[in-house]
Design a protein around this motif. Structure first.
Motif, PDB file in Angstrom:
ATOM      1  N   ASN A  16     -55.540  -6.638  23.127  1.00 33.76           N
ATOM      2  CA  ASN A  16     -54.801  -7.772  22.560  1.00 33.76           C
ATOM      3  C   ASN A  16     -53.403  -7.201  22.624  1.00 33.76           C
ATOM      4  O   ASN A  16     -52.547  -6.511  21.806  1.00 33.76           O
ATOM      5  N   LYS A 145     -50.115 -12.901  13.545  1.00 36.94           N
ATOM      6  CA  LYS A 145     -49.965 -13.540  14.887  1.00 36.94           C
ATOM      7  C   LYS A 145     -50.617 -14.936  14.693  1.00 36.94           C
ATOM      8  O   LYS A 145     -49.979 -15.815  15.178  1.00 36.94           O
ATOM      9  N   HIS A 558     -46.956   0.767  16.968  1.00 35.88           N
ATOM     10  CA  HIS A 558     -47.920   0.991  17.894  1.00 35.88           C
ATOM     11  C   HIS A 558     -47.516   2.139  19.020  1.00 35.88           C
ATOM     12  O   HIS A 558     -46.312   2.217  19.238  1.00 35.88           O
TER      13      HIS A 558
HETATM   14 MO   LIG Z   1     -51.914  -6.593  16.332  1.00 33.75          MO
END
Ligand SMILES: [Mo]
Ligand SMILES: Nc1nc2c(c(=O)[nH]1)N[C@H]1C(S)=C(S)[C@@H](COP(=O)(O)OP(=O)(O)OC[C@H]3O[C@@H](n4cnc5c(=O)[nH]c(N)nc54)[C@H](O)[C@@H]3O)O[C@H]1N2
Ligand SMILES: Nc1nc2c(c(=O)[nH]1)N[C@H]1C(S)=C(S)[C@@H](COP(=O)(O)OP(=O)(O)OC[C@H]3O[C@@H](n4cnc5c(=O)[nH]c(N)nc54)[C@H](O)[C@@H]3O)O[C@H]1N2
Ligand code: SF4
Length: 669
Positions: A16, A145, A558
């Motif tokens: 992803n 998203k 992240h």
């Molecule tokens: Mo994500």
């Protein structure tokens, strides 16, 4: 090396990730010897990240699951290797029990994560739909998203990555592309070299911020307040795009009126941006000809995320950046309906993952069986303890994965699946909007099977041996199955009819619809639709603030060398060990040394973790990269609080994704 026997296959990284890199494997004797990127790819230009280059290591990693495993007691760790026949038999018996007892499959639930975004992996949804009504547990992050609270965010796309090079300014807002979208960086640098001003708006001094001409370090969750300050100044100085507003929008006067009453001095204090930096930003945005806004998911991971997104959109409209060739909003966009069956089952029971902790499922149909695919909720979800508690109430859990994750360890049946080197797939990218073919290059690892094979073999067994009715179509091969997924919509948008169209000389097929958002005259309303009013301005969506007991924001962005919970165990960097970034002045006050093990805690959990003194982190934040730390034996997300706003009353999906509205305290051990 005998070159004659080396074959080359095309793959697409199915993680992803905004890049969806096309890569080639060089295969000899059923072994991948080498991987390269595709230098003809207009976005990635042949470069892969460390994860991409480490795929051979990941594919043959000794921890990879080789066989199906079963344990009677979840979490006991007493797994026994079983055959696939036995695995199918166990599943079949469970399904028969549900069917006999309830006459509906609502007690059967699916949790699908984002571990692999290929079209192949929709097969599990198709299997569930073929049983008619079932329960779908909605993963928190599938809400990010894929949707916008108003369904019409004026998002441009990155098909032509060179277009931003001509913007006067690029504002990178709540995104850290130097980590999370690395192929964007060369285009940012190119723009910078041509004179484009780069602005980064983030509470942390990130790797992306290092590239900025102007870094705006604001307090988390105050973005819409910052936008109000900018808008007020734009309107006061009449620097807005009057012609654009007149032609394409309605309700501008009421926006101006609302802003007149705003105390922007107070807002500026809340944002906590140094006055000089704010003035520089205002000067830039008042005069820049065209601005491109690269909006990340950092903004959305607050309960008030929808409000911030809307505010940024409003700014782009008022400045007239929308629809300009090199400007406008850039936000990941996935057309998730493109390949899905339009007849998808509407009678499904949908449960948001956060509802599992307080909805009494017993009132309706209890969940008797749970299937987890491409997901690692016990690491990645908000408040995974609640998910774990839920798992203990489910009699039978199947997890399909390639590794024995903490989620797999809490399952009864663990099924090993193939990697993208071992299966055919189609990847549709959500950023540069290209579709590409992933070929199978080597045989499945030990006894692992592709998800299409698993669902097909299981369906065949159900059809042959039980009275369960399911309309799951049986195809001869993965390729036939994938070919059958193409439809008129795909043809219209990508000009692709079937897999052979993706096998030609062009390795990728770009989306061929209109570039960017086209606004019709008068279409954009500054006033929100009635049903979304609660999102607007300072109405019920409250901004979260640290409280006395828990004075620090915990931001868990992240990881540079991992992809969510994947790749951590490969030790790709010295940042693989879990650590908490803490401001050196704060650490000194608390007597916490650099490198020392310290405690981070809140009402939900406490962890002991290595302190790293970091000037990147301001004094009201502590930072830990999210993901799986198999060698540090800790899970960060136990600290991530369920937003108090969600308890059944949430109308915006963003309120459920408030990963970064987490507050903690820290102490020396
Ligand atoms: Mo994500
Ligand atoms: N604290 C904190 N938590 C976060 C976030 C954050 O910023 N902070 N970000 C959130 C975001 S944006 C996301 S998208 C989620 C991601 O979280 P998840 O959706 O759970 O995604 P991953 O961790 O990438 O992968 C989940 C599992 O899928 C498995 N997998 C990989 N390929 C396949 C396959 O082909 N088939 C099957 N069956 N399994 C496969 C992997 O081995 C892994 O165990 O995490 C969220 N969690
Ligand atoms: N290397 C790597 N790349 C990845 C991933 C990965 O795990 N590793 N995951 C992929 C996935 S699934 C996703 S969703 C994307 C996520 O990638 P990004 O969209 O970049 O998301 P985050 O890392 O969650 O956060 C980005 C930034 O938002 C900032 N931020 C937090 N709160 C606020 C706020 O209130 N306002 C502002 N302005 N900024 C804020 C954070 O400090 C952080 O620097 O990355 C993808 N790419
Ligand atoms: S994780 Fe992203 S950047 Fe790395 S190889 Fe995969 S698609 Fe490319």
């Amino acid at each position: 090396m005998n070159r004659e026997t080396t074959q080359i296959f095309q793959h697409v990284c199915p993680r992803n990730c905004p890049s969806s890199c096309t890569m080639f494997s060089y295969v000899k004797n059923n072994q991948i010897k080498h991987i390269t990127g595709d230098s003809a790819h207009p976005y990635t230009n042949g470069k892969l990240c460390q994860k991409g280059f480490s795929y051979i290591e990941q594919n043959d990693h000794p921890d990879r699951l080789k066989y199906p495993y079963y344990q009677k007691v979840k979490g006991s760790g007493k797994f026994q290797r079983i055959t696939w026949e036995k695995a199918y038999e166990l599943i079949t018996n469970e399904l028969l029990n549900i069917n006999n007892q309830y006459k509906t499959f609502l007690p059967l639930a699916l949790y699908k994560g984002t571990g692999n975004v290929g079209i192949h992996h929709h097969v599990i949804d198709k299997f569930f739909s073929s049983l008619n009504e079932t329960t779908r547990i909605i993963a928190t992050t599938t809400l990010l998203k894929q949707s916008h609270p108003f369904d019409n965010m004026l998002t441009n796309d990155f098909r032509d990555p060179t277009m931003i090079v001509n913007a006067s300014a690029i504002v990178i807002w709540g995104a850290n592309p130097a980590v999370s979208n690395i192929h964007l960086i060369p285009f940012i640098i190119k723009a910078k070299m041509k004179g484009t001003k780069i602005v980064v708006i983030d509470p942390l001094f990130t790797k992306t911020a290092q590239l900025a001409d102007l870094f705006i370090q604001l307090r988390p969750d105050t973005d819409s307040k910052l936008v109000h300050i900018i808008l007020k100044r734009l309107i006061e100085t009449k620097k807005y795009d009057d012609a654009f507003i007149k032609q394409y929008t309605s309700g501008f006067d009421s926006l101006a009126h609302m802003l007149e009453e705003r105390d922007t001095g107070h807002a500026a204090k809340q944002c906590d941006i140094p006055a000089e930096a704010l003035e520089q930003l205002l000067a830039l945005l008042l005069d820049a000809k065209t601005v491109a806004y690269i909006v990340g998911t950092g903004i959305q991971k607050h309960a008030a995320g929808a409000k911030h997104m809307r505010a940024i959109e409003t700014l782009a409209v008022v400045r007239g950046d929308i629809g300009k060739k090199s400007g406008g909003l850039f936000f990941p966009y996935r057309d998730s309906t493109l390949f899905t069956n339009p007849k998808a089952n509407n009678d499904n029971r949908l449960i948001y993952q956060d509802e599992l902790s307080y909805t009494s499922l017993k009132e309706q149909f209890p969940i008797e069986m749970l299937w987890i695919s491409c997901g690692n909720p016990l690491l990645q979800e908000i408040h995974p303890d609640a998910f774990k508690k839920f798992m203990t109430t489910v009699p039978f859990i199947v997890t399909v994965d390639r590794f024995m994750t903490p989620t797999a360890q809490m399952s009864n049946l663990v099924l090993p699946t193939t990697s993208h080197f071992e299966e055919i797939d189609i990847i549709v990218n959500h950023w540069h909007q290209r579709m590409a073919l992933n070929q199978a290059a080597v045989a499945p690892y030990f006894e692992s099977k592709s998800e299409w094979t698993i669902m097909t073999e299981l369906s065949a067994m159900l059809k042959e041996q039980t009275s369960i009715t399911l309309d799951f179509p049986i195809y001869r091969s993965e390729e036939d199955y994938l070919n059958a997924q193409f439809n008129d919509q795909v043809l219209a948008r990508y000009g692709v009819k079937n897999l052979s169209d993706l096998k030609g000389d062009s390795t990728t097929a770009p989306y061929s619809g209109n570039q960017g958002p086209g606004l019709k005259p008068g279409q954009y309303s500054f006033a929100l639709p009635k049903e979304a009013r609660h999102e607007q301005d300072s109405l019920p969506v409250q901004m979260e603030e640290p409280a006395k007991n828990y004075p620090f924001w915990l931001i868990t962005p992240h990881h540079p060398y991992a992809l969510n919970s994947q790749f951590h165990y490969l030790n790709l960097s010295d940042e693989n060990e879990a650590f908490v970034g803490i401001n050196p002045t704060v650490a000194a006050t608390l007597g916490i040394f650099d490198g020392e093990i310290m405690r981070v805690y809140n009402e939900q959990d406490a962890i002991e973790i290595k302190a790293v003194h970091s000037q990147r982190v301001p004094n009201d934040i502590v930072m830990i990269y999210q993901g799986w730390y198999p060698y540090s034996y800790m899970t960060i997300n136990h600290l991530i609080s369920e937003s108090t706003l969600v308890s059944g009353e949430s109308e915006s999906p963003y309120q459920r994704c408030a990963f970064y509205d987490t507050f903690v305290n820290v102490e020396k051990l």
